[in-house]
Design an enzyme around this catalytic site. Sequence first.
Site, PDB file in Angstrom:
ATOM      1  N   ASP A  53     -14.389 -11.464  55.351  1.00 21.71           N
ATOM      2  CA  ASP A  53     -14.774 -12.335  54.247  1.00 21.71           C
ATOM      3  C   ASP A  53     -16.114 -12.984  54.568  1.00 21.71           C
ATOM      4  O   ASP A  53     -16.618 -12.871  55.693  1.00 21.71           O
ATOM      5  CB  ASP A  53     -13.663 -13.394  54.091  1.00 21.71           C
ATOM      6  CG  ASP A  53     -13.871 -14.272  52.887  1.00 21.71           C
ATOM      7  OD1 ASP A  53     -14.516 -13.825  51.924  1.00 21.71           O
ATOM      8  OD2 ASP A  53     -13.369 -15.421  52.908  1.00 21.71           O
ATOM      9  N   GLU A  67     -21.525 -12.016  52.923  1.00 24.68           N
ATOM     10  CA  GLU A  67     -22.704 -11.753  52.053  1.00 24.68           C
ATOM     11  C   GLU A  67     -23.995 -11.822  52.843  1.00 24.68           C
ATOM     12  O   GLU A  67     -24.932 -11.122  52.459  1.00 24.68           O
ATOM     13  CB  GLU A  67     -22.721 -12.749  50.889  1.00 24.68           C
ATOM     14  CG  GLU A  67     -21.608 -12.517  49.879  1.00 24.68           C
ATOM     15  CD  GLU A  67     -20.217 -12.803  50.417  1.00 24.68           C
ATOM     16  OE1 GLU A  67     -20.091 -13.685  51.270  1.00 24.68           O
ATOM     17  OE2 GLU A  67     -19.259 -12.125  50.023  1.00 24.68           O
ATOM     18  N   ASP A 107     -13.691 -14.831  44.609  1.00 24.98           N
ATOM     19  CA  ASP A 107     -13.017 -16.063  44.184  1.00 24.98           C
ATOM     20  C   ASP A 107     -13.038 -16.259  42.677  1.00 24.98           C
ATOM     21  O   ASP A 107     -13.835 -17.019  42.125  1.00 24.98           O
ATOM     22  CB  ASP A 107     -13.668 -17.263  44.880  1.00 24.98           C
ATOM     23  CG  ASP A 107     -13.478 -17.190  46.389  1.00 24.98           C
ATOM     24  OD1 ASP A 107     -12.599 -16.427  46.843  1.00 24.98           O
ATOM     25  OD2 ASP A 107     -14.205 -17.897  47.110  1.00 24.98           O
TER      26      ASP A 107
HETATM   27  C1  GLC Z   1     -13.218 -17.395  50.650  1.00 24.87           C
HETATM   28  C2  GLC Z   1     -12.508 -16.132  50.240  1.00 24.87           C
HETATM   29  C3  GLC Z   1     -11.048 -16.417  49.988  1.00 24.87           C
HETATM   30  C4  GLC Z   1     -10.450 -17.031  51.245  1.00 24.87           C
HETATM   31  C5  GLC Z   1     -11.210 -18.287  51.644  1.00 24.87           C
HETATM   32  C6  GLC Z   1     -10.723 -18.863  52.963  1.00 24.87           C
HETATM   33  O1  GLC Z   1     -13.251 -18.295  49.602  1.00 24.87           O
HETATM   34  O2  GLC Z   1     -13.096 -15.508  49.150  1.00 24.87           O
HETATM   35  O3  GLC Z   1     -10.375 -15.236  49.634  1.00 24.87           O
HETATM   36  O4  GLC Z   1      -9.102 -17.351  51.027  1.00 24.87           O
HETATM   37  O5  GLC Z   1     -12.579 -17.989  51.761  1.00 24.87           O
HETATM   38  O6  GLC Z   1     -10.809 -17.956  53.976  1.00 24.87           O
END
Ligand code: GLC
Length: 800
Positions: free
Chosen positions: A405, A408, A483
């Site tokens: 995650d 980017e 998200d």
């Molecule tokens: C980001 C991700 C989400 C995750 C969060 C905490 O917002 O997109 O899916 O739960 O981080 O890790």
Amino acid sequence: MIINTELEYKGNLFPGKVRSFSQDVDKIYFHTENGVILQITILRGSVIRFRYATDNNFEKDFSYAISKDGARGYSMLEVEEEIKSYKIITRRLTIQVDKADLKTTIFDKEGNVICKDDWGFHWEQSYEYGGNIVKMSKAAPQGECYYGLGDKPMHLNLKGKRLENWATDQYAYGKDQDPLYKSIPFYIGMHEERAYGIFFDNTFKTYFDFCHERRNVTSFWAQGGEMNYYFFYGPDMQEVVTRYTDLTGKPELPPLWALGYHQCKWSYYPESKVKEVAQKFRELQIPCDAIYLDIDYMDGFRCFTWNKEYFPDPKRMVSELAQDGFKTIAIIDPGIKIDDNYWVYKEAMENDYFCKRADGPYMRGKVWPGECFFPDFTNPDVREWWSGLFKELIDEIGVKGVWNDMNEPAVMEVPSKTFPNDVRHNYDGHNCSHRKAHNIYGTQMARATYEGVKKYAYPKRPFIITRSAYSGAQRFSCSWTGDNIATWEHLWIANIQAQRMSMSGMSFIGSDIGGFAEHPTGELYARWIQLGVFHPFCRTHSSGDHGNQEPWTFGEEVINVTRKYVELRYQLLPYLYTMFWEYAAYGVPMLKSLVLYDQYDLQTHYRTDEFIFGNQILVCPVQEPNSKGRRMYIPKGHWYNYWTREYVTGGLEKWVDADIDIIPMFVKEGAIIPKYPVQQYVGEKRIEQLQLEVYFKLGAKEVSKVYEDAHDGYDYAKGRYSLRTYTFTGKDNEVILQQHKDGTFVTEYSSIKLEFVGLPFTIKEVEIDNVVVDFNSLEIDLVQQTIVVPKDFTEIHIIG
Ligand code: GLC
């Protein structure tokens, strides 16, 4: 460079007259009088690369996106010189290059113009950074439509839009917001039913303008790098997508369990909570294969560590979950906490693996753990090191999948949400700034993670999820749409994004079911799970800030709807796995927007809601509250309503009843849909029998396939798979079913249950491989129209 003023317009520079031409096997070069070189490479008869240099100088040729395994080779290549132009002729196309200005026009074999330069290649010198801002503009004939470009949350047809590719962490994004997490600079153009594709392989920030600035012009440009694009000809849109996917790479087959249902939340902790959630799935008999550990499993959000208070013995927990069929998936982010007592940090510091600013200091940014440094995943040594970090997690603790995650890369508390432009990257030996490496960073992280998980999971298959992606990321990882929000509009967006990702070569995609931010009503969750089970990646996830999002938190009715649809997904696993095999083997997109399914039907060009799951199941989610059904377009041909078995003729819009427990779903006539029995998780049961739903069609032969193997591991690569190809022929009083088998894998089941839908006669006689079978020796139900047959028949005749 001598700039002729005629070659300059509003700060843009243009190629001059072609001065010379040369050919080197599959590459053809055109040199202009002002130092522009156009290199045209014929990869295949319908796949052509165009690359432009200025100052007589190409950059070193390097791409992260292009797969080594893609098909290459052409059967014909001729170059003809005419008075005003050169003509490059391949088996599928003719490319005209004008001597006066280097403009190109691509024709098909019938002489139709498929794609034509408007201004063609032009550029601006980038005074701020050096190099060029490279630009391309193409004529946009009236009626041309545009599709693709990854995760853009807007109407499938991009005509009239100007879009940007710059991977961005967009918490709670909205409809039409741009850019989002991914950068997939590939689009499909379609005019007069002929489709082509353009992949602008440039990792800088890129822009695409589809008749937004000028009604008759489509253009794309980048803030640096080269004008370097690939052209794919269809005319079939699906062929465009498969050719693009072939070039940028196809994924391996995932383990079958990865196609099951996944449950996630930010975050399940401590251990007792994880167990409780898992337990509840079994208790309620809602199938589930994977449970997720979001960032709180770590010690102070340090990657590759555990919070021992919440998870005193991760190995035991993971193995206990595994005994109950749950695979544990853990999140790993790129930010490494600055902490001298943290082994990952120390190793990276000792080896100089973190990204640095232009003048030398490390790139420092805040993410979950506070101040962090960030590995330079564009450095092959860093990737190798990173892959080794997974040993404990995968090999020792037994985690089965890794979720990448924030790649980017996301940085908190800065307006740009990411690294500054000056950060340096190795880029596999082609040192550069973040301007060039930004869009590829997430993919290189996913790649390193994939290498690591693969190494330690072996002989099992790896499973990786990534949020950010550039073209080619599909080779390493699946993805989700980031998200989103628990609103009805986002259900519409999720449907579009999954379809768009699929036509952009990344079919293994899903959304956070129910929405990540905010909290869905039970009704919205029910409608979302109905759609979600038809997305290749099927996971409920939520931020957890606004209440719980496990199916049982919405009450009895939603529990029942969820169970019904997750069970359906598990029944359809052999169908989904076959879709995946077609994607992995041939690059065939798993979800087909109607335009991709039937571009020759004008009605499909502006449809967004309906899509084809695989090749034969039409799905259309209900996207509004309090609905008892909806209008939808049924594509041409004949279909069976999956629920009522009503036979419908397509090519029209139709009202379809759909109470809260129904999603409109139709099966194409002639289709043979394979099903497994419901299981609570993949491998729970021995598959004693394969069920084949046979949807009657009068007349012509229809082909359906069922691909199976050990559902994990790599034996399939040695031929141990089973591919059953069925040919269905329907007559007024007879059905002929032929089966052809490939591969050496022996399936567990020994029989197949045929279930006929829409059979226009009562079964009077059954002939298996030329022998008439006595009904007494057959398991046959004349009312339900089902027959059990031995699995390895060659030809069955069902006679009425
Ligand atoms: C980001 C991700 C989400 C995750 C969060 C905490 O917002 O997109 O899916 O739960 O981080 O890790």
